[in-house]
Design a protein around this motif. Sequence first.
Motif, mmCIF file in Angstrom:
data_model
loop_
_atom_site.group_PDB
_atom_site.id
_atom_site.type_symbol
_atom_site.label_atom_id
_atom_site.label_comp_id
_atom_site.label_asym_id
_atom_site.label_seq_id
_atom_site.Cartn_x
_atom_site.Cartn_y
_atom_site.Cartn_z
ATOM 1 N N MET A 69 0.839 -1.187 0.000
ATOM 2 C CA MET A 69 0.000 0.000 0.000
ATOM 3 C C MET A 69 0.880 1.245 0.000
ATOM 4 N N LEU A 70 0.550 2.186 -0.887
ATOM 5 C CA LEU A 70 1.277 3.443 -0.958
ATOM 6 C C LEU A 70 0.811 4.348 0.178
ATOM 7 N N LEU A 71 1.756 4.853 0.972
ATOM 8 C CA LEU A 71 1.433 5.818 2.018
ATOM 9 C C LEU A 71 1.806 7.208 1.531
ATOM 10 N N HIS A 72 0.960 8.188 1.805
ATOM 11 C CA HIS A 72 1.276 9.570 1.428
ATOM 12 C C HIS A 72 0.570 10.507 2.381
ATOM 13 N N ASP A 73 1.093 11.702 2.535
ATOM 14 C CA ASP A 73 0.508 12.683 3.453
ATOM 15 C C ASP A 73 -0.926 13.005 3.052
ATOM 16 N N GLY A 74 -1.775 13.125 4.063
ATOM 17 C CA GLY A 74 -3.173 13.471 3.837
ATOM 18 C C GLY A 74 -4.050 12.299 3.455
ATOM 19 N N MET A 75 -3.504 11.092 3.398
ATOM 20 C CA MET A 75 -4.298 9.929 2.976
ATOM 21 C C MET A 75 -5.412 9.644 3.984
ATOM 22 N N TRP A 76 -6.501 9.113 3.432
ATOM 23 C CA TRP A 76 -7.641 8.776 4.279
ATOM 24 C C TRP A 76 -7.303 7.550 5.124
ATOM 25 N N THR A 77 -7.466 7.681 6.418
ATOM 26 C CA THR A 77 -7.170 6.548 7.294
ATOM 27 C C THR A 77 -8.219 5.444 7.159
ATOM 28 N N PHE A 78 -9.414 5.776 6.682
ATOM 29 C CA PHE A 78 -10.394 4.719 6.442
ATOM 30 C C PHE A 78 -9.894 3.764 5.368
ATOM 31 N N ASP A 79 -9.339 4.318 4.299
ATOM 32 C CA ASP A 79 -8.788 3.481 3.232
ATOM 33 C C ASP A 79 -7.707 2.563 3.797
ATOM 34 N N TYR A 80 -6.838 3.136 4.630
ATOM 35 C CA TYR A 80 -5.780 2.362 5.259
ATOM 36 C C TYR A 80 -6.379 1.265 6.146
ATOM 37 N N GLY A 81 -7.410 1.630 6.915
ATOM 38 C CA GLY A 81 -8.027 0.661 7.822
ATOM 39 C C GLY A 81 -8.660 -0.510 7.091
ATOM 40 N N VAL A 82 -9.299 -0.243 5.948
ATOM 41 C CA VAL A 82 -9.906 -1.328 5.171
ATOM 42 C C VAL A 82 -8.830 -2.288 4.678
ATOM 43 N N ALA A 83 -7.731 -1.745 4.161
ATOM 44 C CA ALA A 83 -6.653 -2.598 3.668
ATOM 45 C C ALA A 83 -6.079 -3.452 4.797
ATOM 46 N N VAL A 84 -5.885 -2.855 5.965
ATOM 47 C CA VAL A 84 -5.357 -3.601 7.106
ATOM 48 C C VAL A 84 -6.328 -4.697 7.516
ATOM 49 N N GLU A 85 -7.618 -4.387 7.543
ATOM 50 C CA GLU A 85 -8.607 -5.369 7.970
ATOM 51 C C GLU A 85 -8.670 -6.555 7.013
ATOM 52 N N VAL A 86 -8.527 -6.297 5.719
ATOM 53 C CA VAL A 86 -8.625 -7.367 4.725
ATOM 54 C C VAL A 86 -7.317 -8.135 4.587
ATOM 55 N N TRP A 87 -6.173 -7.418 4.488
ATOM 56 C CA TRP A 87 -4.899 -8.081 4.187
ATOM 57 C C TRP A 87 -3.877 -8.027 5.329
ATOM 58 N N GLY A 88 -4.171 -7.257 6.380
ATOM 59 C CA GLY A 88 -3.174 -7.076 7.425
ATOM 60 C C GLY A 88 -3.446 -7.816 8.715
ATOM 61 N N VAL A 89 -4.520 -8.590 8.780
ATOM 62 C CA VAL A 89 -4.860 -9.351 9.983
ATOM 63 C C VAL A 89 -4.587 -10.829 9.727
ATOM 64 N N ASP A 90 -3.921 -11.480 10.645
ATOM 65 C CA ASP A 90 -3.595 -12.902 10.507
ATOM 66 C C ASP A 90 -4.836 -13.740 10.816
ATOM 67 N N ARG A 91 -5.393 -14.362 9.773
ATOM 68 C CA ARG A 91 -6.562 -15.226 9.944
ATOM 69 C C ARG A 91 -6.267 -16.633 9.423
ATOM 70 N N THR A 92 -5.009 -17.033 9.509
ATOM 71 C CA THR A 92 -4.636 -18.351 8.997
ATOM 72 C C THR A 92 -5.341 -19.470 9.751
ATOM 73 N N GLU A 93 -5.691 -19.221 11.022
ATOM 74 C CA GLU A 93 -6.381 -20.266 11.789
ATOM 75 C C GLU A 93 -7.766 -20.554 11.222
ATOM 76 N N ALA A 94 -8.302 -19.617 10.438
ATOM 77 C CA ALA A 94 -9.620 -19.788 9.827
ATOM 78 C C ALA A 94 -9.523 -20.216 8.373
ATOM 79 N N GLY A 95 -8.314 -20.560 7.922
ATOM 80 C CA GLY A 95 -8.146 -21.014 6.549
ATOM 81 C C GLY A 95 -7.861 -19.917 5.551
ATOM 82 N N VAL A 96 -7.608 -18.692 6.035
ATOM 83 C CA VAL A 96 -7.290 -17.582 5.146
ATOM 84 C C VAL A 96 -5.779 -17.579 4.903
ATOM 85 N N PRO A 97 -5.333 -17.381 3.672
ATOM 86 C CA PRO A 97 -3.890 -17.344 3.407
ATOM 87 C C PRO A 97 -3.192 -16.260 4.225
#
Length: 312
Positions: A1-29
Motif C-alpha cells: 500500500m502506498l502511504l502519502h501525506d493526507g491519505m484517508w485513514t479509512f482506506d488504510y483501515g480497510v486494507a489492514v482489515e482485509v490483508w493485514g490481519v492474521d486469519r490463517t487459523e480460519a483457513g485464510v492465506p
Amino acid sequence: MLLHDGMWTFDYGVAVEVWGVDRTEAGVPRFELRRCSVDRRTVAGDAGLLLSATHGLEGLRDADLVLVPGSSDPTAPVAPGVRAALCEAADLGKPVVGMCGGAFALAQAGLLKGRRATTHWLLADRLRRLHPDVRVEQEALYVEDGGVWTSAGTASLIDLCLHLVRTDHGAQVAATIARRMVTPPHRPGNQRPYIEVPVPPVDEEQDALARTVDWARDNLHRRMTVRELAQRAHMSERTFARRFTRLTGATPHRWLLHQRLLLAQHLLETSRLPVQAIAERCGFGSAALLRRHFSAYFATTPTGYRQGFRRL
C-alpha cells in the motif's frame, strides 16, 4: 500500500482489515501488507494519525497488488517518483487499485488514460474535468480496466477489496474475511441510490410504473417481456423503457436479470432447493442458464456460492 501525506485513514483501515490481519487459523492465506512511502518515511494521514512505513517505493515493484488510497485533497500533485513507481508496477502487470479519490493519483500517473474508472460520486465531475481522457462511470461501485481498478467511496472499498480476495483466493476465503468484518460478502448494485438528485413530483404515470415494478419483482418466476410490462403500466414500450430506466437506474432487461440473480442468491443462502428448482423459481428456466449468468455476475458458480454463504 502506498502511504502519502493526507491519505484517508479509512482506506488504510480497510486494507489492514482485509490483508493485514492474521486469519490463517480460519483457513485464510497469510498475507504480507507492505506500507510503502517515499524514502520509507512516516506520513501524516487525515485526523492526525501518523503512519509508519515498512518499505520505500521499491516495495511496490514485486508486490502482487498495489493499493493507492485517496486523500483529503485528491487533486494534490503526485510526486514524480510516486508516479514512476505506479507506472512501473502497472508495466510489470501488477493490479493497481485507486481507492476512492486515489483514482486522481492514478490519472496523474497516466494509468487511466482511455480507460474506464470510477470514484466517489461527489468527485466524479471533478475527475472528468481535470482528466477528460478518463471514461468516468459515476454509478459503479468499482471498475476494472486493463488491470487498473478504481472504486467509489467508503463502503465500496470493502466491496472491492473482498472482490479482489474472492477473485484470487475463492469465495470461501472472501466469505470468511467478510464474516470477521461483519459485512456482506457481496453487495450488488451501484452508487445510484446514494447520489443526491432532485425528487420529481409523483404523478399518475409514476404510480403505475411503481406498481408494475412491484408486480415484476413478485413474479420473477414468470417469463415476461418489455411489451407486457409496458401494457401493465399503460404506456408505449419506448416511454416505459425510458421511465423505467430513470426510476431504477437500469434498463428493464438488466433490472430483471439483477432481480433474478438476487433472488437466486437468497435461495442459495437460505434453502436446500436444487439448483434446477432455484433456476425455475427465479425465471431462468434451466440450471445451465442460471449458472452462466450467476458466474458472470458473482464470479463463482451457484454451488460454490452455496458452499461459502449458506446460512443453514
